[in-house]
Design a protein around this motif. Structure first.
Motif, short mmCIF file in Angstrom:
data_model
loop_
_atom_site.label_atom_id
_atom_site.label_comp_id
_atom_site.label_asym_id
_atom_site.label_seq_id
_atom_site.Cartn_x
_atom_site.Cartn_y
_atom_site.Cartn_z
N ASP A 117 -53.62 -3.99 -1.92
CA ASP A 117 -53.79 -4.80 -3.04
C ASP A 117 -52.65 -3.52 -3.65
N ALA A 118 -51.99 -4.00 -4.93
CA ALA A 118 -50.72 -3.33 -5.32
C ALA A 118 -50.88 -2.25 -5.07
N ALA A 119 -51.93 -1.11 -4.85
CA ALA A 119 -51.29 0.27 -5.15
C ALA A 119 -51.33 1.02 -3.33
N LYS A 120 -51.44 -0.14 -3.08
CA LYS A 120 -51.03 0.34 -1.71
C LYS A 120 -49.46 -0.58 -0.85
N LEU A 121 -49.30 -1.31 -1.68
CA LEU A 121 -47.11 -1.89 -1.71
C LEU A 121 -46.63 -0.80 -2.03
N ALA A 122 -45.55 -0.33 -1.58
CA ALA A 122 -44.18 0.10 -2.26
C ALA A 122 -43.66 -0.69 -2.78
N ASP A 123 -42.49 -0.78 -3.82
CA ASP A 123 -41.99 -1.63 -4.98
C ASP A 123 -41.19 -2.11 -3.78
N GLY A 124 -41.25 -3.39 -3.37
CA GLY A 124 -39.88 -4.40 -2.74
C GLY A 124 -39.90 -4.00 -1.45
N SER A 125 -41.65 -3.58 -0.73
CA SER A 125 -41.28 -3.09 0.37
C SER A 125 -42.21 -4.04 1.70
N VAL A 126 -42.67 -5.75 0.95
CA VAL A 126 -42.76 -7.07 1.38
C VAL A 126 -41.90 -7.75 1.51
N GLY A 127 -40.74 -7.97 2.98
CA GLY A 127 -39.76 -8.66 2.46
C GLY A 127 -40.21 -9.98 4.16
N THR A 128 -39.75 -10.95 4.09
CA THR A 128 -40.04 -11.73 4.96
C THR A 128 -39.63 -11.27 6.47
N ALA A 129 -38.55 -10.27 6.92
CA ALA A 129 -39.23 -9.61 8.12
C ALA A 129 -40.17 -8.39 8.69
N GLN A 130 -40.74 -8.29 7.62
CA GLN A 130 -42.05 -7.94 7.60
C GLN A 130 -43.39 -8.20 8.31
N LEU A 131 -42.87 -9.37 7.45
CA LEU A 131 -44.38 -10.18 7.99
C LEU A 131 -44.53 -10.79 9.05
N ALA A 132 -45.16 -11.20 9.14
CA ALA A 132 -45.03 -12.24 10.94
C ALA A 132 -45.97 -13.70 10.41
N SER A 133 -45.22 -14.93 11.43
CA SER A 133 -45.78 -15.88 11.05
C SER A 133 -47.32 -16.52 10.43
N ASP A 134 -47.35 -16.18 8.97
CA ASP A 134 -48.38 -16.69 8.42
C ASP A 134 -49.38 -15.54 8.59
N ALA A 135 -48.87 -14.46 8.17
CA ALA A 135 -50.08 -13.23 8.36
C ALA A 135 -50.91 -12.99 6.94
N VAL A 136 -50.04 -13.64 6.26
CA VAL A 136 -50.64 -13.55 3.99
C VAL A 136 -51.55 -14.55 4.33
N THR A 137 -53.21 -14.54 4.55
CA THR A 137 -53.51 -16.20 3.67
C THR A 137 -54.26 -15.76 2.33
N SER A 138 -55.13 -16.32 2.25
CA SER A 138 -55.60 -15.84 0.89
C SER A 138 -56.39 -14.41 0.51
#
Length: 263
Positions: A117-138
């Motif tokens: 959730d929003a409280a767990k993510l630092a600002d600007g922390s998630v970019g394409t390099a940090q996520l594996a393919s198809d990592a984030v689903t609903s």
């Protein structure tokens, strides 16, 4: 006879045996009294001299304990995380930023359901390099968790935003002045942004544009949802050619790019 026994000296072997007995009985106690920290040269004891499993926390300095409890940056990757190991309770507020994640470390199986959730993510922390393919689903993201501050600039692509996104090649007939033509994409021809999903395009806002160079300016292209989960691409020639009134306008075979946004 008794006088000769009293005056006899002990043999050398007896003296050696008595000394050995004294050392065996009192040697360790004497060593414990004589050998202490001030008697040992600095840096002279290495791992060879220390018996395995003999050191406890009480033998380590506070700085050594702090160092051992600190996770080095970029040290946790997908191989170090058990499937579903990272849940919301395991993360402190703003704990996850780019410096803590190896590239591609967080995949679909490493995240517990609704763990981010929003409280767990630092600002600007998630970019394409940090996520594996198809990592984030609903199922991995709580409602309203991702805001503009949590997404790195340029991280989102068209397929991340639309229900449908894709391309289609179409050849329109020559256009007479002020006429329109329509081509229809069936549900089977449309490409859902999430493979295997079955989104509906009926209530979507649709955008379409030609990718082929040389598309004539007088021909305007729009798109709108059609019945039965279809997409209608409408091309209209606006006006006439004043230098050649009534003449047909030929357009090249064109690849159109489309995206449908859910409202």
């Amino acid at each position: 006879m008794s006088q000769r026994l009293k005056g006899r000296r002990p043999s050398a072997s007896l003296i050696v045996a008595l000394l050995a007995l004294f050392v065996a009985l009192d040697g360790p106690a004497t060593a414990a009294r004589l050998v202490n920290g001030s008697s040992i040269k600095s840096n002279s004891i290495t791992n060879r001299q220390v018996k395995n499993g003999t050191l406890g926390k009480q033998d380590l300095s506070k700085s050594a304990l702090t160092y051992l409890r600190t996770t080095p940056a970029k040290s946790v990757g997908a191989n170090q995380l058990r499937d579903g190991a990272v849940g919301g309770k395991a993360l402190a507020g703003k704990a996850v930023d780019a410096s803590k994640l190896a590239d591609g470390a967080v995949g679909n199986t490493q995240l517990a359901g609704k763990s981010v959730d929003a409280a767990k993510l630092a600002d600007g922390s998630v970019g394409t390099a940090q996520l594996a393919s198809d990592a984030v689903t609903s199922s991995k993201v709580t409602a309203g968790a991702i805001g503009t501050d949590a997404i790195a600039d340029g991280a989102l692509l068209t397929r991340d935003l639309g229900d449908f996104t894709g391309t289609v090649r179409t050849k329109f007939n020559p256009f007479l002045p002020n006429t329109c033509q329509v081509t229809i994409l069936t549900a089977a021809q449309l490409t859902p942004s999430v493979p295997g999903s079955n989104p509906q395009i009926a209530d979507d806002v649709v955008s379409v544009s030609p990718t082929t160079s040389g598309w004539p300016d007088p021909v305007v292209v729009v798109a709108n949802p059609g019945a039965g989960n279809t997409l209608r691409i409408v091309a209209c020639r606006i006006g006439d050619d004043p230098e050649n009134p009534g003449a047909e306008l030929v357009v090249p075979e064109t690849v159109f790019q489309y995206v449908a946004f859910d409202t």
